[in-house]
Design a protein around this motif. Structure first.
Motif, PDB file in Angstrom:
ATOM      1  N   GLN A 194       0.844  -1.198   0.000  1.00  0.00           N
ATOM      2  CA  GLN A 194       0.000   0.000   0.000  1.00  0.00           C
ATOM      3  C   GLN A 194       0.879   1.247   0.000  1.00  0.00           C
ATOM      4  O   GLN A 194       1.860   1.341   0.721  1.00  0.00           O
ATOM      5  N   ILE A 195       0.511   2.220  -0.832  1.00  0.00           N
ATOM      6  CA  ILE A 195       1.296   3.455  -0.951  1.00  0.00           C
ATOM      7  C   ILE A 195       1.077   4.315   0.291  1.00  0.00           C
ATOM      8  O   ILE A 195      -0.054   4.626   0.657  1.00  0.00           O
ATOM      9  N   THR A 231       0.581   0.321 -10.945  1.00  0.00           N
ATOM     10  CA  THR A 231       1.309  -0.164 -12.119  1.00  0.00           C
ATOM     11  C   THR A 231       0.446  -0.139 -13.378  1.00  0.00           C
ATOM     12  O   THR A 231       0.923   0.173 -14.477  1.00  0.00           O
ATOM     13  N   THR A 232      -0.826  -0.478 -13.239  1.00  0.00           N
ATOM     14  CA  THR A 232      -1.716  -0.560 -14.412  1.00  0.00           C
ATOM     15  C   THR A 232      -2.731   0.583 -14.468  1.00  0.00           C
ATOM     16  O   THR A 232      -3.676   0.520 -15.244  1.00  0.00           O
ATOM     17  N   LEU A 276       4.588   7.321 -12.912  1.00  0.00           N
ATOM     18  CA  LEU A 276       4.062   6.583 -11.765  1.00  0.00           C
ATOM     19  C   LEU A 276       3.877   5.101 -12.091  1.00  0.00           C
ATOM     20  O   LEU A 276       4.144   4.237 -11.251  1.00  0.00           O
ATOM     21  N   ASN A 277       3.420   4.795 -13.316  1.00  0.00           N
ATOM     22  CA  ASN A 277       3.333   3.397 -13.753  1.00  0.00           C
ATOM     23  C   ASN A 277       4.706   2.741 -13.688  1.00  0.00           C
ATOM     24  O   ASN A 277       4.881   1.633 -13.155  1.00  0.00           O
ATOM     25  N   ILE A 284       9.258  -5.056  -8.678  1.00  0.00           N
ATOM     26  CA  ILE A 284      10.325  -5.931  -9.165  1.00  0.00           C
ATOM     27  C   ILE A 284      11.435  -6.072  -8.146  1.00  0.00           C
ATOM     28  O   ILE A 284      11.957  -7.189  -7.926  1.00  0.00           O
ATOM     29  N   ILE A 285      11.788  -4.986  -7.474  1.00  0.00           N
ATOM     30  CA  ILE A 285      12.954  -5.034  -6.587  1.00  0.00           C
ATOM     31  C   ILE A 285      12.634  -5.683  -5.242  1.00  0.00           C
ATOM     32  O   ILE A 285      13.529  -5.985  -4.467  1.00  0.00           O
TER      33      ILE A 285
END
Length: 451
Positions: A389-390, A423-424, A440-441, A449-450
């Motif tokens: 969550q951001i 992401t989407t 932002l995407n 990924i990281i």
């Protein structure tokens, strides 16, 4: 129905106007102890930079405008006492050398007295030795002090202090920026942003961290000669400017209402104080921050407007509005770059009990086919380690247009969006205006990924 508002601050003005919008028949009275309404505390910078030609211009409204909106205004009027049981406000009106006492009854009372510069042990010295500039009279006095000084010590490396540093740096002053923390712009930006900012500082700006002021030293004529830090280091200067967050003006009601540990007035979610007929707004209240269970003191104009409008709504409307959690969203322009922040930063997250991760990246291309060699955007996302969550976001950019991205991030945090959703998320694409994949995407994808 009569609503009395004590204080012609941004919050008080917002409350008054919203009351009239909801119900034009309600009687609204603003009582302000000075002769100016809605003064903007950061106006000293605007004046010194030549953006405005008179400090008195730095206001959001005139008394005439409010009177035209059928809002009554009493200027140069000091409230001396509040009698909650009688629902009465006692005040003194200054006319020339004369003082006239009077009182008025209210159905509901809104406290909007704002804040004053916080006092520390060393700042209890005379106002001549310490320069503040939150109010109009203080700013007018500060102009003369600053213009005549060659070396200036600014206490506080937050947004207030840094914005003044930039102004004075352009005036070719020698600046010492002193702060007790080990980083600048604490609670707003992490190292990815602040290090880039520090690298851009001109040679006449000196940043001194992990230091408190122990004493202000005077010469034989009682003029400022320097400051002694707690590490016994002496900085030679001929002016000291106090640039840290203010504290709420609550002395008028301290004996009547419940007060929080941080000195703000205790309110419920509808901004009612311990007296249900008395509301508190603006710099008098603390607010619920982000996903934390904590309330923090964030004296921002945006919060002042929102609290004022919500208090007005809750006085007149049958359906009450709770003040929402906020993200402490700020934007500033420093040394040819725009900086913006919202939500929790990575450094302070443990303080609130959050386990977070982050991802940051610097972009040097804004459009697909239109190349701007000066474009740069450093973007950072802070997110919960498990749920993704951001929790916060920061940026530093050369582009004014990209600053609006911070409002998008604030909305995403409020909506409890996560990296997978970001992401989407659907953003526009035009080859002349953007890249195929929004910043932002792209950054959200890298964050996934990281991990």
């Amino acid at each position: 129905m009569r609503v009395v508002i004590i204080g012609g601050s941004h919050a008080g003005i917002a409350a008054a106007r919203h009351l009239k919008k909801i119900d034009p028949s309600v009687e609204v009275l603003i009582i302000e102890r000075t002769n100016i309404l809605g003064y903007m505390g950061s106006s000293l910078n605007l004046y010194l930079e030549g953006v405005i030609t008179d400090l008195a211009e730095a206001r959001t409204v005139t008394p005439g405008q409010l009177v035209a909106e059928k809002i009554n205004v009493l200027l140069n009027t000091e409230v001396t006492e509040i009698l909650p049981e009688q629902k009465e406000v006692v005040f003194s009106i200054k006319t020339g050398q004369n003082q006239t006492k009077d009182s008025i009854f209210y159905d509901d009372l809104i406290l909007a007295m704002g804040s004053s510069q916080y006092q520390t042990d060393f700042s209890l010295q005379s106002e001549r030795e310490i320069t503040n500039y939150k109010t109009l009279p203080q700013a007018e006095q500060a102009v003369d002090t600053i213009r005549s000084a060659d070396k200036i010590a600014i206490i506080g490396a937050g947004l207030i202090g840094f914005e003044l540093v930039e102004t004075l740096a352009h005036l070719k002053k020698e600046i010492y920026l002193v702060d007790r923390m080990d980083s600048v712009l604490f609670r707003y930006f992490d190292d990815e942003i602040t290090q880039r900012l520090l690298e851009s500082l001109p040679d006449n700006v000196h940043v001194i961290l992990n230091s408190n002021v122990k004493e202000i030293q005077l010469d034989e004529k009682d003029n400022v000669a320097g400051i002694l830090l707690t590490n016994e280091k002496i900085l030679s200067c001929d002016a000291v400017v106090f640039a840290i967050n203010p504290r709420p003006n609550i002395s008028l009601v301290a004996d009547h209402l419940a007060i929080n540990m941080d000195g703000t007035l205790n309110t419920n979610e509808y901004l009612q104080t311990s007296d249900p007929a008395i509301y508190a707004v603006g710099d008098l209240v603390s607010i619920h921050f982000n996903e934390s269970s904590s309330s923090i003191y964030v004296p921002l104009v945006t919060n002042a407007y929102r609290t004022g409008m919500i208090a007005a709504s809750n006085i007149l409307l049958p359906e009450k509005i709770a003040f929402p959690k906020v993200q402490r969203t700020v934007v500033t322009e420093l040394f040819n770059a725009y900086l913006a922040s919202t939500g929790i930063n990575e450094e302070e997250a443990p303080y609130y009990g959050f386990q977070v991760s982050s991802v940051a990246k610097t972009y040097t291309r804004e459009h697909l086919f239109v190349k701007d060699e000066k474009f740069e955007l450093t973007l950072k996302l802070v997110f919960d380690q498990k749920s993704k969550q951001i929790m916060g976001g920061q940026l530093m950019t050369s582009s004014r247009e990209q600053v609006e991205m911070i409002n998008t991030l604030s909305t995403l945090i409020t909506m409890q969006a996560d990296l997978n959703q970001l992401t989407t998320m659907d953003f526009y694409f035009n080859p002349k205006l953007s890249l195929p994949l929004h910043f932002l995407n792209d950054l959200a994808m890298e964050g996934l990924i990281i991990q």
